[in-house]
Design a protein around this motif. Structure first.
Motif, short mmCIF file in Angstrom:
data_model
loop_
_atom_site.label_atom_id
_atom_site.label_comp_id
_atom_site.label_asym_id
_atom_site.label_seq_id
_atom_site.Cartn_x
_atom_site.Cartn_y
_atom_site.Cartn_z
N LEU A 1 0.82 -1.20 0.00
CA LEU A 1 0.00 0.00 0.00
C LEU A 1 0.86 1.26 0.00
CD1 LEU A 1 -2.87 -0.87 2.53
CD2 LEU A 1 -3.07 -0.57 0.05
N ARG A 2 1.90 1.24 0.83
CA ARG A 2 2.77 2.42 0.91
C ARG A 2 3.51 2.66 -0.40
NH1 ARG A 2 4.20 0.32 6.45
NH2 ARG A 2 2.88 1.49 7.88
N SER A 3 3.76 1.59 -1.14
CA SER A 3 4.42 1.77 -2.43
C SER A 3 3.51 2.48 -3.42
CB SER A 3 4.83 0.41 -3.00
OG SER A 3 3.70 -0.33 -3.45
N ARG A 4 2.20 2.51 -3.13
CA ARG A 4 1.24 3.25 -3.95
C ARG A 4 0.84 4.57 -3.30
NH1 ARG A 4 2.79 -1.55 -6.20
NH2 ARG A 4 1.72 -1.87 -8.18
N GLY A 5 1.53 4.96 -2.23
CA GLY A 5 1.24 6.23 -1.58
C GLY A 5 0.07 6.20 -0.63
N LEU A 6 -0.38 5.01 -0.23
CA LEU A 6 -1.51 4.87 0.67
C LEU A 6 -1.02 4.37 2.03
CD1 LEU A 6 -4.03 3.11 -1.75
CD2 LEU A 6 -3.78 5.55 -1.31
N SER A 7 -1.73 4.74 3.08
CA SER A 7 -1.39 4.27 4.42
C SER A 7 -2.28 3.14 4.88
CB SER A 7 -1.47 5.43 5.43
OG SER A 7 -2.78 5.97 5.45
N ALA A 8 -3.49 3.05 4.33
CA ALA A 8 -4.42 1.99 4.73
C ALA A 8 -5.54 1.91 3.70
CB ALA A 8 -4.99 2.27 6.12
N LEU A 9 -6.25 0.79 3.73
CA LEU A 9 -7.46 0.64 2.93
C LEU A 9 -8.65 1.16 3.71
CD1 LEU A 9 -6.90 -2.98 1.56
CD2 LEU A 9 -6.81 -0.87 0.22
N PRO A 10 -9.70 1.63 3.02
CA PRO A 10 -10.89 2.09 3.72
C PRO A 10 -11.52 0.96 4.53
CG PRO A 10 -10.99 2.65 1.38
CD PRO A 10 -9.82 1.76 1.56
N VAL A 11 -11.96 1.27 5.73
CA VAL A 11 -12.63 0.28 6.57
C VAL A 11 -14.01 -0.01 5.99
CG1 VAL A 11 -13.51 -0.23 8.88
CG2 VAL A 11 -11.36 1.04 8.60
N THR A 12 -14.35 -1.28 5.82
CA THR A 12 -15.65 -1.65 5.27
C THR A 12 -16.68 -1.83 6.38
OG1 THR A 12 -15.17 -4.02 5.36
CG2 THR A 12 -14.51 -2.84 3.36
N TYR A 13 -17.95 -1.72 6.01
CA TYR A 13 -19.01 -1.91 7.00
C TYR A 13 -19.01 -3.34 7.54
CZ TYR A 13 -21.07 2.64 5.98
OH TYR A 13 -21.29 3.99 5.86
N ILE A 14 -18.71 -4.31 6.67
CA ILE A 14 -18.69 -5.70 7.14
C ILE A 14 -17.54 -5.90 8.12
CG2 ILE A 14 -17.28 -6.53 5.21
CD1 ILE A 14 -20.12 -8.43 7.01
N GLY A 15 -16.43 -5.17 7.90
CA GLY A 15 -15.32 -5.25 8.84
C GLY A 15 -15.67 -4.67 10.18
N LYS A 16 -16.37 -3.52 10.18
CA LYS A 16 -16.81 -2.92 11.43
C LYS A 16 -17.83 -3.82 12.13
CE LYS A 16 -16.04 0.72 12.81
NZ LYS A 16 -15.01 1.18 13.77
N ALA A 17 -18.74 -4.42 11.35
CA ALA A 17 -19.74 -5.30 11.94
C ALA A 17 -19.09 -6.53 12.54
CB ALA A 17 -20.77 -5.71 10.88
N ALA A 18 -18.06 -7.06 11.86
CA ALA A 18 -17.34 -8.23 12.39
C ALA A 18 -16.66 -7.90 13.70
CB ALA A 18 -16.32 -8.71 11.37
N THR A 19 -16.00 -6.74 13.75
CA THR A 19 -15.32 -6.33 14.98
C THR A 19 -16.33 -6.14 16.10
OG1 THR A 19 -13.57 -5.22 13.73
CG2 THR A 19 -13.86 -4.56 16.02
N PHE A 20 -17.47 -5.53 15.80
CA PHE A 20 -18.49 -5.32 16.82
C PHE A 20 -19.05 -6.65 17.32
CE2 PHE A 20 -22.85 -4.46 18.26
CZ PHE A 20 -22.59 -3.52 19.25
N ALA A 21 -19.27 -7.61 16.39
CA ALA A 21 -19.78 -8.92 16.79
C ALA A 21 -18.79 -9.63 17.70
CB ALA A 21 -20.10 -9.76 15.56
N LEU A 22 -17.51 -9.57 17.34
CA LEU A 22 -16.49 -10.22 18.17
C LEU A 22 -16.38 -9.54 19.53
CD1 LEU A 22 -13.74 -10.76 15.44
CD2 LEU A 22 -15.08 -12.54 16.59
N MET A 23 -16.40 -8.21 19.54
CA MET A 23 -16.29 -7.50 20.80
C MET A 23 -17.55 -7.64 21.65
SD MET A 23 -13.25 -6.58 20.86
CE MET A 23 -13.37 -5.78 22.46
N SER A 24 -18.67 -7.99 21.02
CA SER A 24 -19.89 -8.31 21.78
C SER A 24 -19.84 -9.74 22.30
CB SER A 24 -21.13 -8.12 20.90
OG SER A 24 -21.26 -6.79 20.47
N GLY A 25 -19.27 -10.64 21.49
CA GLY A 25 -19.23 -12.04 21.87
C GLY A 25 -18.25 -12.33 22.99
N PHE A 26 -17.09 -11.66 23.00
CA PHE A 26 -16.09 -11.93 24.03
C PHE A 26 -16.61 -11.70 25.45
CE2 PHE A 26 -12.75 -11.18 20.60
CZ PHE A 26 -12.47 -12.52 20.49
N PRO A 27 -17.27 -10.56 25.75
CA PRO A 27 -17.79 -10.42 27.12
C PRO A 27 -18.90 -11.41 27.45
CG PRO A 27 -18.51 -8.59 25.74
CD PRO A 27 -17.47 -9.33 24.97
N LEU A 28 -19.71 -11.80 26.46
CA LEU A 28 -20.77 -12.78 26.72
C LEU A 28 -20.17 -14.15 27.03
CD1 LEU A 28 -23.40 -11.81 23.98
CD2 LEU A 28 -23.40 -11.22 26.41
#
Length: 201
Positions: free
Chosen positions: A119-146
């Motif tokens: 990515l840096r070789s193309r002048g980028l620092s990161a890819l845009p965060v996708t909604y499915i990625g945010k939903a996955a993180t939220f599901a995991l962070m909801s599941g761990f405390p349960l």
């Protein structure tokens, strides 16, 4: 590809989403101490619940109140990645989740990290965060405390623990799905964006 990278957000630091991300970052060592040293599972659960809720809230606030920032674009996913490494590893050491689950998460994140030089070789620092990625993180962070709540010796605890594993299994599937989407984005970047001298835009 025209929608792959959005216009740069404002260069500001003092925003509510950034504050929430900093608080979540500061709570990581507190969670480790609560679970591994103090054995205060209740406090560990509270920290995870707050972290999962605030992860959703900071994105919502950034969009609703127009408080997006360059720092937030980098800080929020970085804190998410730290949680996705720290929390499952600590829970695995405590015998609450299996190591194969942790290994799947770590391999996925490791492969994404390996793409950063490209990515840096193309002048980028990161890819845009996708909604499915945010939903996955939220599901995991909801599941761990349960799942952590499911460690008590009571019927209600076993029911909550089963619900937690439902969240974790769905979250793992979505996490891998998000990785597939990132792989597609990465392929588009490599094919359609030329290399930048010095790896900077």
């Amino acid at each position: 590809m025209s929608r792959l990278m959005e216009s740069d957000p404002p260069d500001r630091v003092l925003t509510v989403p950034n504050l929430l991300s900093v608080v979540r970052l500061a709570l990581i060592p507190v969670f480790i101490y609560a679970l591994m040293v103090a054995h205060a599972n209740g406090w560990a659960v509270a920290i995870l619940m707050f972290s999962g809720a605030s992860d959703w809230a900071d994105g919502k606030i950034a969009r609703t109140l127009n408080q997006s920032s360059r720092l937030g674009v980098l800080l929020d996913p970085a804190v998410d990645r730290l949680y996705m490494i720290t929390v499952p590893v600590v829970l695995a050491f405590d015998g609450i989740v299996p190591w194969w689950f942790v290994a799947t998460l770590l391999v996925r994140d490791g492969l994404l990290a390996a793409c950063l030089p490209l990515l840096r070789s193309r002048g980028l620092s990161a890819l845009p965060v996708t909604y499915i990625g945010k939903a996955a993180t939220f599901a995991l962070m909801s599941g761990f405390p349960l799942v952590l709540l499911g460690t008590w010796d009571a019927l209600w605890s076993r029911v909550i623990g089963a619900c937690g594993w439902g969240f974790l299994i769905w979250g793992l599937y979505a996490y891998l799905w998000a990785f597939a989407l990132y792989a597609v984005q990465m392929t588009l970047v490599l094919r359609r964006m030329p290399k930048v001298a010095g790896g900077r835009a």
